[in-house]
Structures are given as C-alpha cells and as structure tokens.
Write an enzyme that holds these catalytic residues in place. Sequence first.
Site, short mmCIF file in Angstrom:
data_model
loop_
_atom_site.label_atom_id
_atom_site.label_comp_id
_atom_site.label_asym_id
_atom_site.label_seq_id
_atom_site.Cartn_x
_atom_site.Cartn_y
_atom_site.Cartn_z
N ASN A 1 0.80 -1.22 0.00
CA ASN A 1 0.00 0.00 0.00
C ASN A 1 0.83 1.27 0.00
OD1 ASN A 1 -1.65 -2.11 2.04
ND2 ASN A 1 -2.73 -1.31 0.27
N ILE B 1 1.14 6.98 -0.02
CA ILE B 1 0.44 6.00 0.81
C ILE B 1 -1.00 5.85 0.35
CG2 ILE B 1 -0.27 5.43 3.17
CD1 ILE B 1 1.95 7.47 4.05
N CYS B 2 -1.46 4.61 0.27
CA CYS B 2 -2.88 4.36 -0.02
C CYS B 2 -3.56 3.94 1.28
CB CYS B 2 -3.02 3.27 -1.07
SG CYS B 2 -4.72 2.85 -1.42
N LEU B 3 -4.19 4.89 1.92
CA LEU B 3 -4.87 4.60 3.19
C LEU B 3 -6.15 5.44 3.23
CD1 LEU B 3 -4.76 3.14 5.94
CD2 LEU B 3 -3.53 5.09 6.85
N GLN C 1 -1.15 0.28 -3.71
CA GLN C 1 -0.56 1.51 -4.22
C GLN C 1 0.57 1.12 -5.17
OE1 GLN C 1 -1.40 4.82 -3.44
NE2 GLN C 1 0.11 5.46 -4.95
#
Lengths: 213, 199
Positions: free
Chosen positions: B83, B91-93, B126
């Site tokens: 991610n 960051i993929c959050l 990500q």
Amino acid sequence: MRPLARQELPTKAVFYSKDTSVSHKIMASASEDVETTRGDGGESPNTKDDEKKEESLLECNICLDTAKDAVVSLCGHLFCWPCLHQWLETRPNHQVCPVCKAAISKEKVVPLYGRGSTKQEDPRDKVPPRPAGQRTEPEPGNNFSGFGFGDSGFHMSFGIGAFPFGFFTSTFNIGEPRPNVGPHGSPQYMEEQFLSKVFLWLALLFIAWLLYA
Amino acid sequence: MANIAAQRIKREFKEVIRSEEVAKCAIKVELVDNNYTELKGEIAGPPDTPYEGGNFVLEIKVPETYPFNPPKVRFITKIWHPNISSVTGAICLDILKDQWAAAMTLRTVLLSLQALLAAAEPDDPQDAVVARQYKENLEMFKLTARHWTNAYAGGPSVNPECDDKIKRLVDMGIEEHQARVALSSYNWDLERATEQLFS
C-alpha cells in the site's frame, strides 16, 4: 513554576503508545499535564488536575479548544457550532460525525445552552447560524374549557356533503384557527411553508379541473 | 496560516507530548518549519512484521484547511509494502483520503500508519508490483520487505544472499537502489533482473 524544559517540548513531541484508539482519558490527562505547567503554583496540583480534567470534557472535538456555541450530535459528541458547520460544508454529500462516523446532519444537532454562557443575543444571528433547539409542545392537559372557545388547542371539523366539498373546506381551512407556525427559519417553519404551497397548487388544479370538467 | 490549522497542530503537540504511555511502539513528531505547516513523523516498524526494528520517516504536510481535510503524508524512508509506493512513498490509506474525520489527530494518523505496516491490504494496492508479490509469493515478499527495512530503515536483519546479488549488479555498473528494485521486482532472480536492467 514547573521546569522550563517542558515548555520547549512543543517543537519536538516524542510519544509512545500502545492502543490505537483516541481515548478521551488520555487526551484529558495529556492536556491536564500541559495546563499544570502553566499554573502559577498557587493551588495544589491535585485540585488543578481535577479542574482541567473537567474542562477537557467540554472541548470541541474539532478545534480541541473549549467549545464555543456548543452543539451536540445525536451520537453525543460535542463541537463548536462553527467547527461542525465547516465540517459539514466540507463534505455535503457525506455527512458523518467526525468522532464516530455516525450519520449526522444540521437538523439533527442539538445546541447546548448553559446558564451563564448564553448572552441575550440570539446565537442564530451569528454566522454561520446555529440550528435551533427542537422544542415540542407538551401534551395538552385534561382541563380544556369548552369546544372551540379560546385557544385551548381543541379543533373540530365536520365533513358535510360529497367528497369534493369536504376536500374544499379543509383545503381552505374554513372556520378553523390555524395552528401556531414554527419559529422563523426552523425546519418546522420551512416544512409548513412547503406544505402550504403544495396544497395551494393542489387547490388551484382542482378548481381548474372543476371548471373544465 | 494564522488560523484553525496552526492552532490545532499546536494543541495536538501539547496533547501528545506528555502522553505517559511509554511502551513498545514508538512514534515521534518533529516540526520542520515554525509555522506548523510541515512536520516530520517517525514510526517504528511493528513487532512480528518484516518492518520490525526499522525506523520509518514520514513527511507530513498540513493543509490550510486542516483538520477539515487530512494531512498529506508520505514515506521518506524507502519501504517495500503493497500500500506504499516503493518509488514515491505515496500512501494508499482510506483515512488519508475520503475516510478522514476532523476529530483525527497526528497521533491517530501515525498509529494508523503503524497498523497499516502490520496489516497490508493487497487488494487495494498503491504499488502493483509489491502487491502482486505479496499475493503470489508471501515468503518472498517478507524476505524483500525485511531486506528493505535493513537497507533503508536501519533494520537488524541482514540477508547476505540479497546483498551479494546487489553487489554483483553494482559491479556491473548499476546504481545500488536501481539494482535492489530490479531484484525485488523479479523475486531476486539475478538473471531476469539483469535482463530487465540491460534491455
């Protein structure tokens, strides 16, 4: 005064944590600590701590300051009205509680009026206006006097004749006092305005139908 | 930014500084400039993960509309995680995007990132290369992530085999990081990595 070193801490915060939830208790103890560093040492630390703990319970969940024009969501979370208003404006299509993500809306927010806190001015005059408290009239008691006399809130209507005429009379509210309108600007007021427009149009359509039929 | 954003960040500092929870997972925040718009975060790799023992530095940019919009966070320390982009550190959050809520703080963001290191979401990647490795060859992913933690975040676990392969590529005139990326992407297959680098 407590050690000066602590006041330099804002430039470098080092903290350790085990849990991943925002605990009010932790926030309370943190702020109480900071506050005590500011204290003049006149009071015993314990009294001061207790006071600050109380105060942090009344902090807005958005600006983290003491809530001004306080409102409470139905899920029980406290905010300044300007803060919450801005949050709701930021995501108009996805209005959730900033703390617990429960669905919230402007209409479902309750203002808090403390005894000493509210001045004479109407908080709704402020920008952005704070939503009005939702006040429902209590059920009328048994001691009404007579039928339709005075303002006892007792209404009677008789439907005479065929359907169209009954509809007619009730459309125009003949012989009936109108119920009290809600306070200006409240959701109830808006709703009533809307309904009265709808019924007016219905009545006009009906008359037109009667004429052409 | 003499507004609510600066005030909030100041308060968040005050509130988190004195958290007396001295415990296993370390988190750290530092100011980069004096007007509270940019900060440096640091999180320790969670135990029992390939990131254990590493220290990961984060860039935190506070927008003027904070806390109504989330802070912009990315990893400065290079990291191998489904991610997190191994190239940019993006960051993929969800909480840093549409699931942000105004009551969240720097502290909860850092703790969430630490939790992300412990629980990757390969289905919402990500970095597609890392995510594919995670799903197809979990052991290889762990080895690679541990190696990156050692190389960039000061992690303790040294893998002589990886280091050796990288050195062979470096000897051929490839830059070290480039060599590491190529080998990581091809499951440490030296031949295929070489092929890709010289094609």
